[in-house]
Design a protein around this motif. Structure first.
Motif, PDB file in Angstrom:
ATOM      1  N   ASN A   1       0.662   4.180   5.121  1.00  0.00           N
ATOM      2  CA  ASN A   1      -0.065   4.751   4.002  1.00  0.00           C
ATOM      3  C   ASN A   1      -0.559   6.162   4.342  1.00  0.00           C
ATOM      4  O   ASN A   1      -0.730   7.003   3.481  1.00  0.00           O
ATOM      5  CB  ASN A   1      -1.244   3.846   3.669  1.00  0.00           C
ATOM      6  CG  ASN A   1      -2.072   4.404   2.553  1.00  0.00           C
ATOM      7  OD1 ASN A   1      -3.219   4.752   2.745  1.00  0.00           O
ATOM      8  ND2 ASN A   1      -1.475   4.524   1.386  1.00  0.00           N
TER       9      ASN A   1
ATOM     10  N   SER B   1      -2.640  -4.029   5.714  1.00  0.00           N
ATOM     11  CA  SER B   1      -2.031  -3.668   4.428  1.00  0.00           C
ATOM     12  C   SER B   1      -1.892  -2.160   4.254  1.00  0.00           C
ATOM     13  O   SER B   1      -0.886  -1.693   3.757  1.00  0.00           O
ATOM     14  CB  SER B   1      -2.808  -4.286   3.271  1.00  0.00           C
ATOM     15  OG  SER B   1      -4.137  -3.867   3.337  1.00  0.00           O
ATOM     16  N   CYS B   2      -2.889  -1.380   4.644  1.00  0.00           N
ATOM     17  CA  CYS B   2      -2.775   0.076   4.543  1.00  0.00           C
ATOM     18  C   CYS B   2      -2.755   0.654   5.937  1.00  0.00           C
ATOM     19  O   CYS B   2      -3.794   0.810   6.561  1.00  0.00           O
ATOM     20  CB  CYS B   2      -3.950   0.650   3.763  1.00  0.00           C
ATOM     21  SG  CYS B   2      -3.788   0.423   2.011  1.00  0.00           S
TER      22      CYS B   2
ATOM     23  N   CYS C   1       0.842  -1.204   0.000  1.00  0.00           N
ATOM     24  CA  CYS C   1       0.000   0.000   0.000  1.00  0.00           C
ATOM     25  C   CYS C   1       0.874   1.249   0.000  1.00  0.00           C
ATOM     26  O   CYS C   1       1.407   1.638   1.024  1.00  0.00           O
ATOM     27  CB  CYS C   1      -0.895  -0.026   1.232  1.00  0.00           C
ATOM     28  SG  CYS C   1      -2.271   1.084   1.140  1.00  0.00           S
TER      29      CYS C   1
END
Ligand SMILES: *[C@@H]1O[C@H](CO)[C@@H](O)[C@H](O)[C@H]1NC(C)=O
Ligand SMILES: *[C@@H]1O[C@H](CO)[C@@H](O)[C@H](O)[C@H]1NC(C)=O
Ligand SMILES: *[C@@H]1O[C@H](CO)[C@@H](O)[C@H](O)[C@H]1NC(C)=O
Ligand SMILES: *[C@@H]1O[C@H](CO)[C@@H](O)[C@H](O)[C@H]1NC(C)=O
Ligand SMILES: *[C@@H]1O[C@H](CO)[C@@H](O)[C@H](O)[C@H]1NC(C)=O
Ligand SMILES: *[C@@H]1O[C@H](CO)[C@@H](O)[C@H](O)[C@H]1NC(C)=O
Ligand SMILES: *[C@@H]1O[C@H](CO)[C@@H](O)[C@H](O)[C@H]1NC(C)=O
Ligand SMILES: *[C@@H]1O[C@H](CO)[C@@H](O)[C@H](O)[C@H]1NC(C)=O
Length: 343
Positions: free
Chosen positions: A286, A128-129, A61
């Motif tokens: 992110n 992930s982010c 990300c």
């Protein structure tokens, strides 16, 4: 418009269009080719220099703005057992500590052998982010009641010996990462948090020596420190990481534009832990928010930290940092909506 043109004008315009289309076509083909070649080049470079898993985790990300600040360098944030190869690939093997590994290799070898992990902690890898907050130690956090808000982020980065205990209401109680060095790491088990990963910054060869000594349960030599370092480690080896010096180099060179050599009459300037922590966040997050980073250097009597009694004059007298350069950089990032400042 077109209908009012003379026939000849229409004809030449039509011809012009054909020529333009040809140019456009050649242009597109060329761009595609260039893109393809660059892609291969970048991939090759990435694969050859950065082969491990933790990088893939980081890549899931991206925030394009952060990548631009970091000049597209994708690196592993922490040193691993094979740090000599990591350093050769990044060119940091030729630079003395703190921005390289030179003059620290022997002790880093000994220390890193004792550390079982050099990747992100599993709980963090799985997000992930990541939405991150970097909590500075600034006095502006006093009575801020931001604790709950701070604890709501995926990743909470703190620094040095900024306590949580007793200040939960204003600064929260969770700590994902804590950046520190031998003189600033907690040594009192009162402050122990099993969920924290400590990221150690190596500023001088003595710091690497210290890490090897505490990990091997040897007597710690306190020679060569500007303040008494921790004599014992309250953290487990799996909770420790060593910051890749390349990140400090990025802060100094790309972000603060410090010169690489300083005149003998001047103290060499180093980035503060705060700006290093924010740069580390750019590598793995992110979205980055900050709190506790406001310093008013002209108000010398104001409290420096949200804890203790130090005043701003302590920071203003510190010749090793350039706080105004850092504040300028942060203000720019906030103005451009690259980061969000909670305080
Ligand atoms: C950015 O990276 C490129 C290629 O790696 C390098 O040539 C350039 O000097 C870097 N820019 C800065 C500001 O460090
Ligand atoms: C991370 O995710 C993997 C699979 O997606 C799972 O097996 C593992 O238990 C997770 N770890 C943590 C700490 O959440
Ligand atoms: C914080 O709040 C306490 C209690 O309400 C008050 O005594 C103190 O002056 C406040 N401190 C600041 C820096 O505002
Ligand atoms: C550590 O994390 C676990 C699992 O999320 C949690 O139950 C525990 O309260 C945390 N401990 C501290 C000291 O924050
Ligand atoms: C900094 O402190 C000075 C003196 O107390 C004050 O006049 C000034 O407004 C403050 N600046 C900011 C940005 O808060
Ligand atoms: C700062 O504190 C000192 C000593 O506590 C005091 O003498 C001085 O007047 C204070 N200055 C300001 C601007 O408040
Ligand atoms: C800060 O000053 C207060 C009041 O003078 C004092 O009670 C307190 O112990 C001091 N704190 C520290 C950490 O020195
Ligand atoms: C700090 O940085 C600013 C901005 O880059 C620069 O103008 C200033 O000269 C620096 N101060 C010192 C003491 O190096």
């Amino acid at each position: 418009m077109v209908s009012s043109m003379m026939p000849q004008e229409r004809f030449t315009m039509y011809q012009g269009l054909i020529v333009m289309r040809k140019f456009l076509f050649v242009g597109i083909v060329f761009a595609a080719l260039l893109h393809f070649m660059l892609h291969i080049f970048v991939q090759k470079k990435t694969v050859s220099t950065l082969p491990t898993d933790s990088l893939k985790e980081l890549k899931t990300c991206y925030n394009e703005k952060f990548r631009l600040i970091l000049n597209m360098s994708e690196i592993e944030p922490f040193l691993c057992g094979n740090f000599r190869k990591q350093s050769v690939d990044l060119g940091t093997n030729k630079l003395d500590l703190p921005y390289g590994t030179h003059r620290g290799e022997r002790f880093l070898d000994m220390a890193l052998k004792k550390l079982p992990k050099c990747s992100l902690p599993d709980e963090i890898k799985n997000i992930s982010c990541k939405k991150c907050i970097v909590v500075g130690n600034g006095g502006v956090l006093r009575n801020s009641t931001l604790g709950k808000k701070i604890d709501s982020y995926d990743v909470i980065i703190r620094m040095n010996d900024g306590p949580v205990l007793g200040y939960e209401e204003d600064v929260g109680q969770k700590t994902t990462f804590r950046l520190c060095y031998p003189e600033s790491i907690f040594s009192d088990t009162l402050h122990y948090d099993p969920n924290t990963t400590v990221v150690l910054m190596m500023f001088k060869p003595h710091d690497a020596k210290w890490l090897a000594e505490v990990l091997m349960n040897r007597r710690v030599s306190t020679y060569g420190f500007w303040r008494k370092p921790a004599l014992n480690l309250i953290y487990q080896p799996h909770q420790l990481r060593v910051l890749n010096p390349f990140i400090m180099r990025q802060v100094s060179k790309n972000i603060l534009n410090f010169p690489t050599v300083f005149p003998k009459t001047e103290k060499p300037k180093h980035p503060t832990t705060g700006i290093i922590a924010i740069t580390l966040a750019f590598h793995m997050c992110n979205e980055v928010h900050i709190a506790g980073f406001k310093y008013n250097l002209t108000s010398l009597n104001s409290t420096l930290h949200y804890y203790g009694n130090d005043t701003m004059s302590v920071m203003a007298q510190n010749e090793y940092h350039n706080v105004s350069a850092e504040q300028m950089f942060l203000r720019e990032l906030v103005d451009q909506h690259t980061i969000t400042n909670l305080t």
